[in-house]
Design an enzyme around this catalytic site. Structure first.
Site, PDB file in Angstrom:
ATOM      1  N   TYR A   1       7.611 -63.014  37.341  1.00  0.00           N
ATOM      2  CA  TYR A   1       6.273 -62.487  37.103  1.00  0.00           C
ATOM      3  C   TYR A   1       5.369 -63.596  36.558  1.00  0.00           C
ATOM      4  O   TYR A   1       4.247 -63.793  37.039  1.00  0.00           O
ATOM      5  CB  TYR A   1       6.331 -61.320  36.121  1.00  0.00           C
ATOM      6  CG  TYR A   1       4.980 -60.865  35.624  1.00  0.00           C
ATOM      7  CD1 TYR A   1       4.174 -60.034  36.403  1.00  0.00           C
ATOM      8  CD2 TYR A   1       4.501 -61.279  34.375  1.00  0.00           C
ATOM      9  CE1 TYR A   1       2.927 -59.636  35.951  1.00  0.00           C
ATOM     10  CE2 TYR A   1       3.251 -60.874  33.921  1.00  0.00           C
ATOM     11  CZ  TYR A   1       2.470 -60.045  34.712  1.00  0.00           C
ATOM     12  OH  TYR A   1       1.240 -59.649  34.257  1.00  0.00           O
TER      13      TYR A   1
ATOM     14  N   SER B   1      -2.657 -63.306  33.815  1.00  0.00           N
ATOM     15  CA  SER B   1      -1.969 -62.648  32.709  1.00  0.00           C
ATOM     16  C   SER B   1      -1.741 -63.685  31.622  1.00  0.00           C
ATOM     17  O   SER B   1      -1.728 -64.893  31.902  1.00  0.00           O
ATOM     18  CB  SER B   1      -0.623 -62.091  33.178  1.00  0.00           C
ATOM     19  OG  SER B   1       0.214 -61.751  32.099  1.00  0.00           O
TER      20      SER B   1
END
Length: 261
Positions: free
Chosen positions: A154, A141
């Site tokens: 995350y 990501s």
């Protein structure tokens, strides 16, 4: 590694980028083992009517090592061999500070995003090494190289995926197994739409998040071209450049761009 007539395993196949990956791989002549957890079964089963035995569906909790370790044998029984894996599955955390997150949620994010990817790589790698050519694609990501507001766990999980993948590339560079790491920016999926964030830009009408369709195409192209690193797309490329140039400035920009509602 060209995907035509190859057997490719895709995690997170029930929706969003994962479902698009499955569809596009099938359209390009690949056979696909679609891994889902709970949601998206009916959507993905509809593809069986079109592609028949070109697709198989497997239900597994990627956070459970036993579930993952059963997958290679299941898939080989159906398709005969495995040529590639795309580790796409991932979850966000609640938009909370580390101080306010409970350990249960912290553990779940790390279990799915990092350990799920690790379990997949460990379980499938011995089979990939037996193929004439094979490939591992791990989806990290933009948060894997740049901290996202109230997504510290995350981001940590996706940074761990980044380093795992780059380490695998180093370990496997003299083998038949290629390795690619992907950094998507903002992708317009239910995961993002339901996350409770607002993206602030100077002209909201000119800002378009990356569609799952385009994200999937970029990921497959990266795999087929044996890319070391794939930035998808302009926001990831821009923030990667800025973060290398001035990490603090890039962090300030992302803090102003992405805000919890």
């Amino acid at each position: 590694m060209k995907v035509f007539n190859k057997v490719i395993v895709v995690t997170g196949a029930g929706g969003g980028i994962g479902r698009e990956l499955v569809c596009q791989l099938l359209e390009k002549g690949a056979k696909v083992a679609a891994i889902i957890h709970k949601s998206g079964l009916e959507e993905i089963k509809s593809l069986e009517a079109v592609y028949g035995d070109k697709i198989s569906i497997h239900i597994a909790n990627l956070a459970n090592r036993d579930d993952v370790e059963k997958l290679p044998e299941e898939i080989i029984t159906i398709h005969g061999y495995i040529d590639g894996i795309i580790n796409n599955a991932g979850i966000l955390q609640s938009f909370l500070s580390v101080n306010d997150l409970d350990y249960e949620q912290i553990q779940r994010v790390m279990d799915v995003n990092f350990y799920g990817t690790l379990y997949m790589c460990k379980s499938f790698l011995p089979h990939l090494l037996k193929r004439p050519e094979a490939h591992i694609t791990n989806v990290s990501s933009m948060g894997g190289f740049l901290p996202v507001p109230l997504q510290s766990i995350y981001s940590a999980s996706k940074a761990a995926v980044k380093m795992l993948t780059e380490g695998l590339h180093l370990e496997l560079r003299d083998t038949n197994v290629g390795v690619t790491i992907v950094f998507p920016g903002g992708v317009d999926t239910n995961l993002v739409r339901n996350s409770g964030i607002e993206i602030e830009v100077a002209d909201k009408h000119s800002y378009k998040m990356l569609s799952p369709n385009k994200a999937a195409a970029i990921i497959i192209k990266g795999m087929e071209n044996n890319k070391y690193r794939v930035l998808a797309e302009n926001d990831a490329k821009t923030m990667d450049f800025l973060y290398r140039l001035n990490p603090k400035k890039a962090t300030d920009i992302i803090a102003n761009k992405i805000k919890p509602l």
